[in-house]
Design an enzyme around this catalytic site. Structure first.
Site, PDB file in Angstrom:
ATOM      1  N   GLU A  56       0.848  -1.198   0.000  1.00 15.94           N
ATOM      2  CA  GLU A  56       0.000   0.000   0.000  1.00 15.94           C
ATOM      3  C   GLU A  56       0.886   1.252   0.000  1.00 15.94           C
ATOM      4  O   GLU A  56       1.876   1.316   0.731  1.00 15.94           O
ATOM      5  CB  GLU A  56      -0.883  -0.018   1.250  1.00 15.94           C
ATOM      6  CG  GLU A  56      -1.747   1.212   1.441  1.00 15.94           C
ATOM      7  CD  GLU A  56      -2.441   1.218   2.792  1.00 15.94           C
ATOM      8  OE1 GLU A  56      -3.385   2.006   2.961  1.00 15.94           O
ATOM      9  OE2 GLU A  56      -2.037   0.439   3.680  1.00 15.94           O
ATOM     10  N   LYS A  74      -9.737   2.259  -2.972  1.00 16.68           N
ATOM     11  CA  LYS A  74     -10.185   1.670  -1.709  1.00 16.68           C
ATOM     12  C   LYS A  74     -11.581   2.152  -1.331  1.00 16.68           C
ATOM     13  O   LYS A  74     -11.873   3.350  -1.370  1.00 16.68           O
ATOM     14  CB  LYS A  74      -9.187   2.030  -0.610  1.00 16.68           C
ATOM     15  CG  LYS A  74      -9.456   1.366   0.736  1.00 16.68           C
ATOM     16  CD  LYS A  74      -8.378   1.773   1.741  1.00 16.68           C
ATOM     17  CE  LYS A  74      -8.584   1.083   3.077  1.00 16.68           C
ATOM     18  NZ  LYS A  74      -7.573   1.499   4.064  1.00 16.68           N
ATOM     19  N   CYS A 123      -5.148  -2.453   2.771  1.00 17.25           N
ATOM     20  CA  CYS A 123      -5.052  -2.334   4.220  1.00 17.25           C
ATOM     21  C   CYS A 123      -6.095  -3.204   4.914  1.00 17.25           C
ATOM     22  O   CYS A 123      -6.217  -4.386   4.619  1.00 17.25           O
ATOM     23  CB  CYS A 123      -5.180  -0.868   4.629  1.00 17.25           C
ATOM     24  SG  CYS A 123      -4.803  -0.539   6.364  1.00 17.25           S
TER      25      CYS A 123
END
Length: 508
Positions: free
Chosen positions: A269, A332, A382
Site C-alpha cells: 500500500e 479503496k 489495508c
C-alpha cells in the site's frame, strides 16, 4: 458486584486476549468464557451488564492496546490522551460483551439455558459489532483459531460466525459440566452429546475439504509471483527527498525477483507515496520497472479526482502490464476512521488524520477486479482484508486471486501485524482463493485456499518473497449465499425472545 464475581469476569477477559496473537494461546478460547458464565450465576441484570463490561474492557484492551502507540507516535497526542482514545474504543467494544452478559441472565430468568441463548447472542452481537458505525470486526472470536487448519474449513459455509458459535457453545457446555447438579444431569448430558457431535462434524468436514483442496491443487494452473517488502520508515515515507531512494529500493528488489521469472510483482500500500497518475519522471520510472522485469506490477499510490476547484483524494492500487501499460486501478472503498478520514471531527477535535501527505480520503465506487493476464485479481487495501463482504464481492465478480496490500508500519512490533495477517487468512478459506499479501514493513505472505500461510517474511526487514499461486475455479457456499448462518442466528434469537415473552405473560 462482589469481589469474587469481578475476579471471574476479569479472568475471562485475560483468557480471551491471550487466545489471540502475539500470545496465540488459542486453546484458552475453548474455556475463556467459563469464568464469566460462572460470575453471572446469581446476579441482577445491572450486575450482569457491569460484569460483562469488565470482561469486555480487559479483553479489548489486551487486543487493541497498540492503538495508544499509533495515535501517540503518529497522531502526536500526549501519552495520557493516547491511552484515553484506546480506552474509549475498548469501552465501546466492551459494551457488546455487556449486552451478551445481560442477555444471558435475562433469558436464564425466563427458563432458557445459556447453552441455547449464549452462542446465538454472542454471534449476533459480533455481527452487529462488525457492521455498526462502519464496522470493526477486528479479532472476532473465530480468528483465535487461525492455526487450527483442520477445524476452520467450515468457514467456506458459515463464514467466521459459525466458528464463533461453536466456541461459545463449547464454553457453555464446559460451564454446565462444572456446575452440574442432580436436577441438571440430563440437560448436561444432552448438551455434551450435541456439543461433541458438532465438534466432530466440523472437524470431519475440515478433513474432507482439505483432502478436496489437495486433489484440486494437482490440477490447477499456477503462476510464479513475487512480493517486495520495502521496509520504508514511516517517518520518511512521505518526505519528497526520500522518494527517489524509495523507488530505487523497490526497483532493486523487484528486478532481483524477476530473474527467476515471475508473472506478477506486488508492492505494498502506498509503496509509491506520490501521485503516480501525474505523468512525470517518477511515473515513468515505475513504468520502466515493469518493462525491465517483464512482469505485471501491482502497487499502491494515492490518487485524486478534480471536483470543481477541489481535489478529492483516494487510496488506490495500480496495475501495470509487462509492456508498460496501465491496465487497471482500484480505489479503496472501506476507509480507516482517523487513519484516512476524520469522522465526528467536532466531537473528537483533538484527533487528526494519521496518514500525512494528502488530505482526507474519499471511498472508491466499488470492488472491481483487475485483470492480470488470463486471471482476475481482487485487491484489498489495508484493513479491507478483515471485511469478508469485500472479498466475497470480488469472488462473485470472477476474481481468481486476492491481493492484500497494506502498510502495517504504524503498529511497530506490537501484536497488530500478527493479528492483521491471521485475519486475512480466513478470506482465503471463505472463497477458496490464494492470497498474496504485501506489507511495507511486514508481515508479507502467500496464503493458500485452506488458510495456511505457505511462506512469510519477518517484521521490519527489507526483502522480497517469491512463490507460486494457483487458480481454483470453485464457488463456495459462503461465496454464493453469504451470511446465511448469521441470518439463521437472528431468526433463532427472535424466536427465543418471543418464547421468553410468552412465558412471562403466562407467569403473570
Amino acid at each position: 458486584m462482589g469481589k469474587k464475581t469481578l475476579i471471574l469476569s476479569l479472568a475471562s477477559g485475560i483468557l480471551l486476549f491471550l487466545s489471540f496473537p502475539k500470545f496465540d494461546l488459542s486453546f484458552l478460547v475453548w474455556f475463556s468464557l467459563v469464568p464469566l458464565l460462572s460470575a453471572l450465576q446469581r446476579v441482577s441484570l445491572g450486575e450482569a451488564f457491569r460484569l460483562g463490561l469488565a470482561t469486555g474492557l480487559v479483553y479489548n484492551i489486551g487486543i487493541i492496546y497498540w492503538v495508544s502507540f499509533v495515535v501517540v507516535q503518529y497522531g502526536y497526542l500526549p501519552l495520557y490522551l493516547g491511552f484515553f482514545v484506546m480506552l474509549l474504543l475498548a469501552l465501546y467494544l466492551g459494551l457488546y460483551v455487556s449486552l451478551f452478559s445481560a442477555g444471558v441472565v435475562f433469558f436464564k430468568r425466563k427458563g432458557i439455558n445459556e447453552i441455547i441463548s449464549a452462542p446465538i447472542l454472542w454471534t449476533c452481537l459480533e455481527y452487529a459489532k462488525s457492521h455498526l458505525f462502519t464496522g470493526f470486526p477486528w479479532e472476532n472470536l473465530a480468528y483465535s483459531l487461525h492455526g487450527m487448519i483442520s477445524f476452520i474449513q467450515v468457514a467456506d459455509i458459515t463464514g467466521t460466525y459459525g466458528l464463533t458459535f461453536v466456541i461459545v457453545l463449547v464454553n457453555c457446555i464446559l460451564y454446565e459440566i462444572i456446575t452440574v447438579t442432580s436436577e441438571s444431569k440430563k440437560r448436561v448430558l444432552s448438551g455434551l452429546i450435541v456439543g461433541s457431535a458438532v465438534i466432530v462434524l466440523v472437524f470431519c468436514y475440515g478433513m474432507y475439504r482439505l483432502d478436496g483442496m489437495e486433489n484440486a491443487a494437482k490440477e490447477m494452473r499456477t503462476e510464479n509471483v513475487a512480493i517486495v517488502q520495502g521496509n520504508i520508515d514511516q517517518s520518511v515515507k512521505w518526505n519528497d527527498k526520500y522518494q527517489s531512494d524509495t523507488l530505487k529500493i523497490y526497483r532493486k528488489l523487484s528486478l532481483g525477483m524477476s530473474e527467476s521469472g515471475v508473472n506478477l510483482i506486488v508492492w505494498p500500500e502506498t509503496a509509491a507515496p506520490f501521485f503516480f497518475q501525474n505523468i512525470d519522471d517518477k511515473h515513468r520510472y515505475i513504468i520502466n520497472i515493469a518493462k525491465e522485469a517483464n512482469s505485471y506490477l501491482l502497487f499502491g499510490s494515492p490518487s485524486y479526482i478534480r471536483k470543481g476547484s477541489k481535489n478529492l483524494f483516494l487510496n488506490s492500487a495500480y496495475l501495470i502490464s509487462p509492456g508498460g501499460e496501465i491496465t487497471g486501478r482500484y480505489d479503496k472503498i472501506h476507509l480507516v476512521p482517523y487513519g484516512e478520514y476524520v469522522p465526528l471531527r467536532r466531537v473528537f477535535f483533538f484527533l487528526e488524520k494519521l496518514v500525512v501527505g494528502v488530505g482526507d480520503f474519499i471511498p472508491g465506487k466499488g470492488p472491481v477486479p483487475l485483470t492480470v493476464g488470463d486471471e482476475k485479481a481482487g485487491v484489498l487495501i489495508c484493513y479491507e482484508g478483515i471485511f469478508p463482504q469485500i472479498s466475497r464481492s470480488y469472488k462473485k465478480k470472477g476474481a481468481t486471486l486476492l491481493v492484500n496490500i497494506t502498510n502495517d508500519a504504524w503498529f511497530g512490533t506490537s501484536s497488530a501485524p500478527y493479528q492483521h495477517l491471521t485475519m486475512a487468512a480466513f478470506r482465503a478459506i471463505e472463497n477458496r482463493l490464494y492470497i498474496i499479501r504485501a506489507a511495507n514493513t511486514g508481515i508479507s505472505a502467500i496464503i493458500s485456499p485452506t488458510g495456511e500461510i505457505i511462506s512469510r517474511t519477518g517484521l521490519f526487514e527489507r526483502t522480497a518473497l517469491s512463490g507460486r499461486v494457483g487458480f481454483i475455479d470453485e464457488c463456495t457456499f459462503y461465496s454464493k449465499y453469504g451470511n446465511v448462518f448469521i441470518y439463521l442466528c437472528f431468526i433463532c434469537l427472535t424466536g427465543i425472545f418471543f418464547i421468553s415473552s410468552k412465558r412471562r405473560k403466562t407467569n403473570d
